[in-house]
Scaffold this motif. Sequence first.
Motif, PDB file in Angstrom:
ATOM      1  N   VAL A 284      -0.596  31.715   0.367  1.00 35.42           N
ATOM      2  CA  VAL A 284      -1.636  31.059   1.164  1.00 35.42           C
ATOM      3  C   VAL A 284      -1.904  29.713   0.495  1.00 35.42           C
ATOM      4  CG1 VAL A 284      -3.964  31.154   2.087  1.00 35.42           C
ATOM      5  CG2 VAL A 284      -2.642  33.269   1.836  1.00 35.42           C
ATOM      6  N   ARG A 285      -1.582  28.638   1.209  1.00 36.41           N
ATOM      7  CA  ARG A 285      -1.737  27.285   0.676  1.00 36.41           C
ATOM      8  C   ARG A 285      -3.015  26.642   1.215  1.00 36.41           C
ATOM      9  NH1 ARG A 285       3.617  27.580   2.507  1.00 36.41           N
ATOM     10  NH2 ARG A 285       3.025  26.454   4.402  1.00 36.41           N
ATOM     11  N   GLY A 286      -3.379  25.524   0.582  1.00 36.99           N
ATOM     12  CA  GLY A 286      -4.494  24.734   1.081  1.00 36.99           C
ATOM     13  C   GLY A 286      -5.746  24.901   0.266  1.00 36.99           C
ATOM     14  N   ALA A 287      -6.865  24.510   0.848  1.00 35.39           N
ATOM     15  CA  ALA A 287      -8.161  24.571   0.169  1.00 35.39           C
ATOM     16  C   ALA A 287      -9.235  24.767   1.210  1.00 35.39           C
ATOM     17  CB  ALA A 287      -8.419  23.285  -0.616  1.00 35.39           C
TER      18      ALA A 287
ATOM     19  N   ALA B 254       0.832  -1.208   0.000  1.00 37.56           N
ATOM     20  CA  ALA B 254       0.000   0.000   0.000  1.00 37.56           C
ATOM     21  C   ALA B 254       0.858   1.246   0.000  1.00 37.56           C
ATOM     22  CB  ALA B 254      -0.927   0.015   1.220  1.00 37.56           C
ATOM     23  N   VAL B 255       0.289   2.309  -0.556  1.00 38.78           N
ATOM     24  CA  VAL B 255       0.834   3.658  -0.409  1.00 38.78           C
ATOM     25  C   VAL B 255      -0.162   4.451   0.418  1.00 38.78           C
ATOM     26  CG1 VAL B 255       1.582   5.761  -1.559  1.00 38.78           C
ATOM     27  CG2 VAL B 255       2.026   3.540  -2.626  1.00 38.78           C
ATOM     28  N   VAL B 256       0.323   5.114   1.462  1.00 35.94           N
ATOM     29  CA  VAL B 256      -0.525   5.901   2.357  1.00 35.94           C
ATOM     30  C   VAL B 256      -0.169   7.371   2.183  1.00 35.94           C
ATOM     31  CG1 VAL B 256      -1.306   6.226   4.729  1.00 35.94           C
ATOM     32  CG2 VAL B 256      -0.483   3.979   3.984  1.00 35.94           C
ATOM     33  N   ALA B 257      -1.178   8.214   1.968  1.00 34.23           N
ATOM     34  CA  ALA B 257      -0.899   9.626   1.704  1.00 34.23           C
ATOM     35  C   ALA B 257      -2.030  10.506   2.202  1.00 34.23           C
ATOM     36  CB  ALA B 257      -0.702   9.851   0.207  1.00 34.23           C
ATOM     37  N   GLU B 258      -1.689  11.729   2.602  1.00 35.02           N
ATOM     38  CA  GLU B 258      -2.649  12.777   2.922  1.00 35.02           C
ATOM     39  C   GLU B 258      -2.813  13.662   1.683  1.00 35.02           C
ATOM     40  OE1 GLU B 258      -1.209  14.592   6.948  1.00 35.02           O
ATOM     41  OE2 GLU B 258       0.446  13.563   5.939  1.00 35.02           O
ATOM     42  N   PRO B 259      -4.026  13.941   1.232  1.00 33.34           N
ATOM     43  CA  PRO B 259      -4.195  14.858   0.097  1.00 33.34           C
ATOM     44  C   PRO B 259      -3.606  16.245   0.368  1.00 33.34           C
ATOM     45  CG  PRO B 259      -6.214  13.642   0.488  1.00 33.34           C
ATOM     46  CD  PRO B 259      -5.302  13.347   1.645  1.00 33.34           C
ATOM     47  N   ILE B 260      -3.695  16.684   1.604  1.00 34.26           N
ATOM     48  CA  ILE B 260      -3.029  17.905   2.060  1.00 34.26           C
ATOM     49  C   ILE B 260      -2.280  17.544   3.337  1.00 34.26           C
ATOM     50  CG2 ILE B 260      -3.276  20.277   2.874  1.00 34.26           C
ATOM     51  CD1 ILE B 260      -5.878  20.474   1.309  1.00 34.26           C
ATOM     52  N   GLN B 261      -0.976  17.747   3.346  1.00 34.52           N
ATOM     53  CA  GLN B 261      -0.170  17.384   4.510  1.00 34.52           C
ATOM     54  C   GLN B 261      -0.289  18.503   5.549  1.00 34.52           C
ATOM     55  OE1 GLN B 261       3.671  16.557   2.528  1.00 34.52           O
ATOM     56  NE2 GLN B 261       3.282  14.391   2.928  1.00 34.52           N
TER      57      GLN B 261
ATOM     58  N   ARG C 219       0.346  21.593   3.154  1.00 37.32           N
ATOM     59  CA  ARG C 219       0.975  21.485   1.835  1.00 37.32           C
ATOM     60  C   ARG C 219       0.210  20.464   0.990  1.00 37.32           C
ATOM     61  NH1 ARG C 219       5.531  24.447   2.277  1.00 37.32           N
ATOM     62  NH2 ARG C 219       6.193  24.865   4.429  1.00 37.32           N
ATOM     63  N   PRO C 220      -0.569  20.963   0.030  1.00 35.17           N
ATOM     64  CA  PRO C 220      -1.373  20.053  -0.801  1.00 35.17           C
ATOM     65  C   PRO C 220      -0.485  19.234  -1.742  1.00 35.17           C
ATOM     66  CG  PRO C 220      -2.191  22.326  -0.910  1.00 35.17           C
ATOM     67  CD  PRO C 220      -0.840  22.376  -0.277  1.00 35.17           C
ATOM     68  N   LEU C 221      -0.879  17.990  -1.965  1.00 33.24           N
ATOM     69  CA  LEU C 221      -0.262  17.235  -3.039  1.00 33.24           C
ATOM     70  C   LEU C 221      -0.777  17.798  -4.364  1.00 33.24           C
ATOM     71  CD1 LEU C 221      -0.483  13.521  -1.809  1.00 33.24           C
ATOM     72  CD2 LEU C 221       1.319  15.221  -1.387  1.00 33.24           C
TER      73      LEU C 221
END
Length: 438
Positions: A348-351, A202-209, A215-217
């Motif tokens: 300004v990062r993110g969503a 598996a790969v585990v990831a946060e869409p936005i870290q 920090r968005p992917l």
Amino acid sequence: MSEGTAISDASASRAASSSAPLAERYAEAMIPVFGTPQRVLVRGEGCRVWDDAGRAYLDLLGGIAVNALGHGHPALVDALAKQAPQLAHVSNFFATEPQIELAETLLSLAGAPQGSGVFFANSGTEANEAAFKLARRHGGAERPRILALENSFHGRTMGALALTSKAAYREPFAPLPGGVEFIPSGDTAALEAALAPRDVAAVVAEPIQGEAGVRPLDPAYLRALREATRDTGTLLILDEVQTGIGRTGSWFAHQGVEGVVPDAMTLAKGLGGGFPIGAMIAFGPEVRGLLTAGQHGTTFGGNPLGAAVALAVLGTIREDGLLEHVRTLGESFAARVLALGDPRITEVRGAGLLRGIGLAEPIAPQVAAAALEAGFIVNAPDPSTIRIAPPLVITDQELGSFADALPALLDAAAPAAAGAAAPVDPSAAPAADDKDPS
């Protein structure tokens, strides 16, 4: 000394200390894993909280993306009041209607295919523990490796900690569960090289870290993650503990990237609006079937009280149109901050309402301290970022008051960073009474 005398003496000592300031009692009674509390909070209403001195603060952190409906929201309070006298908890030998309805609702919101399933837990780290087990069951002896991203944060329990990249969190508790490797986020070539042996479970990831500084992917990288894992028979597990439940303006952050549907997803934080509940969703019957009877469990996860509250949170977000509100307000806030034209603010990062304000200098902790003095609760996930994750019900006026105050907060932080006293301009504070009206 008899046991009864010892207990009596200890009780008397604690009774005597009950008149001491709350901060002192905290220091005496608590294991200090969180350090010294910045304030002792005693009450909340809407997007504001009050401390034990009666001072008000605009809560722009929302318990770190937890208080989706703010504090004391009638829908949440009503759900608790109705469910608690009816049925608060049963063992997992039994099912309850709120539990089943919540699982069905989450599957629907996630657009999960027929045959998908939900496991309920109590927190995000526990949801990630379940996902870790899911990955192990998928991998078996033939796929012993699990990939996580550099700068990731997935929790503090041992399995989730093994997926968390920060050495300072991991090293005191080594050896951790093995087989986890970290790859640079955003690097498609590194991803493909790591997957090439086809021995990754598996790969585990946060869409936005979030803990890495919001920090968005990159959407292209998220799509590459989905395509590469699908091509190699690897599970894609998305940690949406911080980004889920409307936080980014979609029910789940990955829904903002076309073509990305995970094999499993973890949730918590905003799901209960302050009540502890987490969830892992397995997409499709093959993934759902990886965990069978007796292979995982929980005592409190999905109990009827927590499920009823979560249903109230989801229902309110939908009925009050909060997804559109979050999208619109998040964009206007970002534009308002950038329109300040302050060279000390880089981006300004993110969503939605998960935003990281990038600073030109590593003074974010001092800015957060100045903000608290001025009546705003924010935090600094890294030295050059201020994070906000306010309640989804926050108004434009409330959020705008922080944007307008930023230059003064940066002014106050500069001498503080240099070790000097930093008085904060009272005009930077949010428009509200500074005393608890109760």
